[in-house]
Design a protein around this motif. Structure first.
Motif, PDB file in Angstrom:
ATOM      1  N   HIS A 181     -14.791 -41.128 -16.394  1.00 26.35           N
ATOM      2  CA  HIS A 181     -15.602 -39.983 -15.967  1.00 26.35           C
ATOM      3  C   HIS A 181     -14.703 -38.782 -15.666  1.00 26.35           C
ATOM      4  O   HIS A 181     -14.936 -37.668 -16.154  1.00 26.35           O
ATOM      5  CB  HIS A 181     -16.437 -40.343 -14.723  1.00 26.35           C
ATOM      6  N   ASP A 182     -13.660 -39.018 -14.864  1.00 22.84           N
ATOM      7  CA  ASP A 182     -12.759 -37.914 -14.508  1.00 22.84           C
ATOM      8  C   ASP A 182     -12.095 -37.327 -15.744  1.00 22.84           C
ATOM      9  O   ASP A 182     -11.920 -36.114 -15.852  1.00 22.84           O
ATOM     10  CB  ASP A 182     -11.683 -38.399 -13.522  1.00 22.84           C
ATOM     11  N   HIS A 183     -11.737 -38.226 -16.669  1.00 27.41           N
ATOM     12  CA  HIS A 183     -11.077 -37.775 -17.896  1.00 27.41           C
ATOM     13  C   HIS A 183     -11.988 -36.843 -18.691  1.00 27.41           C
ATOM     14  O   HIS A 183     -11.587 -35.753 -19.091  1.00 27.41           O
ATOM     15  CB  HIS A 183     -10.669 -38.988 -18.742  1.00 27.41           C
ATOM     16  N   ILE A 184     -13.232 -37.296 -18.950  1.00 29.55           N
ATOM     17  CA  ILE A 184     -14.095 -36.465 -19.802  1.00 29.55           C
ATOM     18  C   ILE A 184     -14.653 -35.250 -19.060  1.00 29.55           C
ATOM     19  O   ILE A 184     -15.037 -34.270 -19.678  1.00 29.55           O
ATOM     20  CB  ILE A 184     -15.243 -37.281 -20.476  1.00 29.55           C
ATOM     21  N   GLU A 185     -14.657 -35.332 -17.754  1.00 22.30           N
ATOM     22  CA  GLU A 185     -15.052 -34.150 -17.003  1.00 22.30           C
ATOM     23  C   GLU A 185     -13.923 -33.122 -17.045  1.00 22.30           C
ATOM     24  O   GLU A 185     -14.139 -31.935 -17.255  1.00 22.30           O
ATOM     25  CB  GLU A 185     -15.372 -34.520 -15.552  1.00 22.30           C
ATOM     26  N   GLY A 186     -12.690 -33.631 -16.924  1.00 24.69           N
ATOM     27  CA  GLY A 186     -11.524 -32.754 -16.902  1.00 24.69           C
ATOM     28  C   GLY A 186     -11.274 -32.037 -18.216  1.00 24.69           C
ATOM     29  O   GLY A 186     -10.886 -30.865 -18.226  1.00 24.69           O
ATOM     30  N   ASN A 187     -11.501 -32.731 -19.338  1.00 25.78           N
ATOM     31  CA  ASN A 187     -11.188 -32.086 -20.617  1.00 25.78           C
ATOM     32  C   ASN A 187     -12.402 -31.447 -21.293  1.00 25.78           C
ATOM     33  O   ASN A 187     -12.332 -31.019 -22.441  1.00 25.78           O
ATOM     34  CB  ASN A 187     -10.502 -33.086 -21.571  1.00 25.78           C
ATOM     35  N   GLY A 188     -13.510 -31.429 -20.586  1.00 27.96           N
ATOM     36  CA  GLY A 188     -14.687 -30.755 -21.128  1.00 27.96           C
ATOM     37  C   GLY A 188     -15.560 -31.617 -22.029  1.00 27.96           C
ATOM     38  O   GLY A 188     -16.632 -31.193 -22.459  1.00 27.96           O
ATOM     39  N   GLN A 189     -15.083 -32.852 -22.322  1.00 29.30           N
ATOM     40  CA  GLN A 189     -15.848 -33.728 -23.206  1.00 29.30           C
ATOM     41  C   GLN A 189     -17.233 -34.069 -22.659  1.00 29.30           C
ATOM     42  O   GLN A 189     -18.180 -34.241 -23.431  1.00 29.30           O
ATOM     43  CB  GLN A 189     -15.082 -35.040 -23.435  1.00 29.30           C
ATOM     44  N   LEU A 190     -17.340 -34.181 -21.357  1.00 29.01           N
ATOM     45  CA  LEU A 190     -18.631 -34.543 -20.765  1.00 29.01           C
ATOM     46  C   LEU A 190     -19.666 -33.471 -21.099  1.00 29.01           C
ATOM     47  O   LEU A 190     -20.781 -33.778 -21.520  1.00 29.01           O
ATOM     48  CB  LEU A 190     -18.494 -34.722 -19.250  1.00 29.01           C
ATOM     49  N   THR A 191     -19.265 -32.225 -20.958  1.00 24.35           N
ATOM     50  CA  THR A 191     -20.165 -31.127 -21.297  1.00 24.35           C
ATOM     51  C   THR A 191     -20.492 -31.147 -22.790  1.00 24.35           C
ATOM     52  O   THR A 191     -21.644 -30.978 -23.184  1.00 24.35           O
ATOM     53  CB  THR A 191     -19.516 -29.777 -20.928  1.00 24.35           C
ATOM     54  N   VAL A 192     -19.464 -31.400 -23.600  1.00 27.07           N
ATOM     55  CA  VAL A 192     -19.687 -31.465 -25.049  1.00 27.07           C
ATOM     56  C   VAL A 192     -20.688 -32.572 -25.376  1.00 27.07           C
ATOM     57  O   VAL A 192     -21.649 -32.372 -26.122  1.00 27.07           O
ATOM     58  CB  VAL A 192     -18.361 -31.702 -25.805  1.00 27.07           C
ATOM     59  N   ARG A 193     -20.485 -33.756 -24.798  1.00 22.88           N
ATOM     60  CA  ARG A 193     -21.371 -34.887 -25.061  1.00 22.88           C
ATOM     61  C   ARG A 193     -22.795 -34.569 -24.650  1.00 22.88           C
ATOM     62  O   ARG A 193     -23.754 -34.879 -25.344  1.00 22.88           O
ATOM     63  CB  ARG A 193     -20.916 -36.131 -24.274  1.00 22.88           C
ATOM     64  N   ARG A 194     -22.925 -33.962 -23.476  1.00 21.89           N
ATOM     65  CA  ARG A 194     -24.272 -33.694 -22.977  1.00 21.89           C
ATOM     66  C   ARG A 194     -24.965 -32.593 -23.766  1.00 21.89           C
ATOM     67  O   ARG A 194     -26.174 -32.625 -23.965  1.00 21.89           O
ATOM     68  CB  ARG A 194     -24.233 -33.363 -21.476  1.00 21.89           C
ATOM     69  N   THR A 195     -24.185 -31.631 -24.233  1.00 21.23           N
ATOM     70  CA  THR A 195     -24.759 -30.574 -25.064  1.00 21.23           C
ATOM     71  C   THR A 195     -25.237 -31.148 -26.390  1.00 21.23           C
ATOM     72  O   THR A 195     -26.346 -30.887 -26.857  1.00 21.23           O
ATOM     73  CB  THR A 195     -23.711 -29.472 -25.329  1.00 21.23           C
ATOM     74  N   GLU A 196     -24.385 -31.978 -26.975  1.00 23.21           N
ATOM     75  CA  GLU A 196     -24.711 -32.644 -28.239  1.00 23.21           C
ATOM     76  C   GLU A 196     -25.983 -33.487 -28.072  1.00 23.21           C
ATOM     77  O   GLU A 196     -26.859 -33.524 -28.930  1.00 23.21           O
ATOM     78  CB  GLU A 196     -23.528 -33.538 -28.621  1.00 23.21           C
ATOM     79  N   ARG A 197     -26.060 -34.146 -26.928  1.00 22.28           N
ATOM     80  CA  ARG A 197     -27.215 -35.000 -26.648  1.00 22.28           C
ATOM     81  C   ARG A 197     -28.496 -34.160 -26.545  1.00 22.28           C
ATOM     82  O   ARG A 197     -29.520 -34.510 -27.118  1.00 22.28           O
ATOM     83  CB  ARG A 197     -26.976 -35.740 -25.327  1.00 22.28           C
ATOM     84  N   ALA A 198     -28.395 -33.056 -25.837  1.00 24.31           N
ATOM     85  CA  ALA A 198     -29.569 -32.185 -25.690  1.00 24.31           C
ATOM     86  C   ALA A 198     -30.024 -31.698 -27.059  1.00 24.31           C
ATOM     87  O   ALA A 198     -31.216 -31.656 -27.370  1.00 24.31           O
ATOM     88  CB  ALA A 198     -29.240 -31.012 -24.773  1.00 24.31           C
ATOM     89  N   LYS A 199     -29.047 -31.362 -27.896  1.00 30.67           N
ATOM     90  CA  LYS A 199     -29.376 -30.871 -29.240  1.00 30.67           C
ATOM     91  C   LYS A 199     -30.062 -31.966 -30.057  1.00 30.67           C
ATOM     92  O   LYS A 199     -31.120 -31.752 -30.645  1.00 30.67           O
ATOM     93  CB  LYS A 199     -28.087 -30.412 -29.942  1.00 30.67           C
ATOM     94  N   ASN A 200     -29.467 -33.153 -30.067  1.00 28.59           N
ATOM     95  CA  ASN A 200     -30.034 -34.249 -30.846  1.00 28.59           C
ATOM     96  C   ASN A 200     -31.406 -34.658 -30.344  1.00 28.59           C
ATOM     97  O   ASN A 200     -32.303 -34.968 -31.137  1.00 28.59           O
ATOM     98  CB  ASN A 200     -29.104 -35.461 -30.836  1.00 28.59           C
TER      99      ASN A 200
END
Ligand code: GTP
Ligand code: MG
Length: 313
Positions: free
Chosen positions: A243-262
């Motif tokens: 969690h900390d890793h993907i929050e730190g590098n922005g991946q969490l936001t990317v994943r969630r944005t991608e999810r919202a789009k899909n």
């Protein structure tokens, strides 16, 4: 119950249960419920747990949930019932095993059926996750069996995905490797009390080495004996690390944005599909078209073009 969504937001468990039933069965009020809940989502952290039948996913989830409770977090669990009739008996098992958890008001458990609804399952799962999120749990587990395409779709609802494997799978690991390497953020070898856990870890490590050159997160391989509560804290710690890793590098936001789009595109596809069906299947026109296509009076391409043109007018 009049205002299911309002009641969910107040923390009413019965309302949450009704909301998920509405989602599962595609009741007419499901959309309205989701519209009201959506603004209150985005707070829970979603953990996907997948792996072969009988690997101990439910046992692990149960123990992990208890560990989260100890750490002061509330937990939601969505268990996607196994489709295979061979593991069908586990549904009852899940309920029994997780029984003590259901006495805890800080835990909400729900299983959802897959029978006859595989296509819509990922979006139903995603909506059930949102309902629990709006209800207010901190952590949501989504447990699915297997690593096929439908599971891959389901784990797309997760922020962090754990693949559970067990020793003695032999060549099976070759067969599923493409799928598991892709979706696993964390690998847990459960039933480490059985022979072959180290061998499996070595094999998995080799595969991840081949796969992972370009990635900045090397999926850790953990070992656990879920039914003896061994290795559980380490798994939770590793969830936090990821969690900390993907929050730190922005991946969490990317994943969630991608999810919202899909999710939006899926919803649109489903609505358009239903509209088309309503317009050409239900009124019998489809049969006419098919007859003409079969008789080579026309062709499917021409028909589709003209149907679309008519509808978009
Ligand atoms: N020996 C051993 N047995 C375990 C371990 N973890 C779970 N089990 C047992 O394995 C069986 C299957 O566990 P489940 O938790 O139902 O497995 P699952 O992956 O959820 O199964 P499905 O949902 O049917 O795919 C149960 O009898 C558990 O008690 C473990 O670490 N070691
Ligand atoms: Mg299970």
């Amino acid at each position: 119950m009049e205002n299911i969504a309002e009641e969910v937001l107040k923390g009413n468990r019965f309302a949450l249960s009704k909301a998920i039933t509405a989602i599962e069965n595609e009741y007419d009020n499901a959309t309205e419920i989701m519209q009201k809940l959506y603004p209150h989502t985005g707070h829970a952290y979603v953990l996907g747990v997948t792996g072969p039948p009988g690997a101990g996913k439910s046992t692990l989830t149960d123990k992990l949930a208890k560990e989260y409770r100890k750490r002061g977090k509330t937990v939601g669990i969505i268990a996607i019932d196994p489709t295979s009739p061979f593991s069908g008996g586990a549904i009852l098992g899940d309920r029994i095993r997780m029984n003590e958890l259901t006495l805890d008001p800080g835990v909400f458990i729900r299983s959802m059926g897959t029978r006859g609804s595989l296509g819509g399952l990922s979006h139903k799962t995603a909506d059930a996750v949102k309902a629990m999120d709006a209800f207010g749990v901190d952590v949501i587990f989504v447990e699915t069996v297997g690593v096929g395409q439908s599971e891959v779709d389901i784990v797309k609802a997760a922020d962090t995905t754990m693949v559970v494997l067990i020793p003695g799978m032999g060549d099976d690991i070759q067969a599923i490797k493409a799928g598991i390497l892709e979706i696993g953020d964390i690998f847990t070898i459960n039933k480490a009390d059985h022979d072959g856990a180290d061998k499996l870890a070595t094999e998995l490590n080799m595969m991840l080495d081949l796969d992972g050159e370009t990635k900045d997160w090397r999926p850790p391989i953990l070992k656990a004996i879920a039914n003896q509560n061994i290795g559980i804290k380490e798994v939770v710690d590793t969830f936090h690390k990821h969690h900390d890793h993907i929050e730190g590098n922005g991946q969490l936001t990317v994943r969630r944005t991608e999810r919202a789009k899909n999710e939006m595109l899926d919803l649109l596809d489903a609505r358009i599909g239903a509209y088309v069906r309503h317009n050409i299947v239900d009124n019998g026109k489809l049969d006419e078209y098919v007859q003409d296509i079969k008789a080579r009076k026309t062709d499917p391409y021409t028909v589709v073009n003209s149907v679309l043109q008519d509808m978009l007018k």
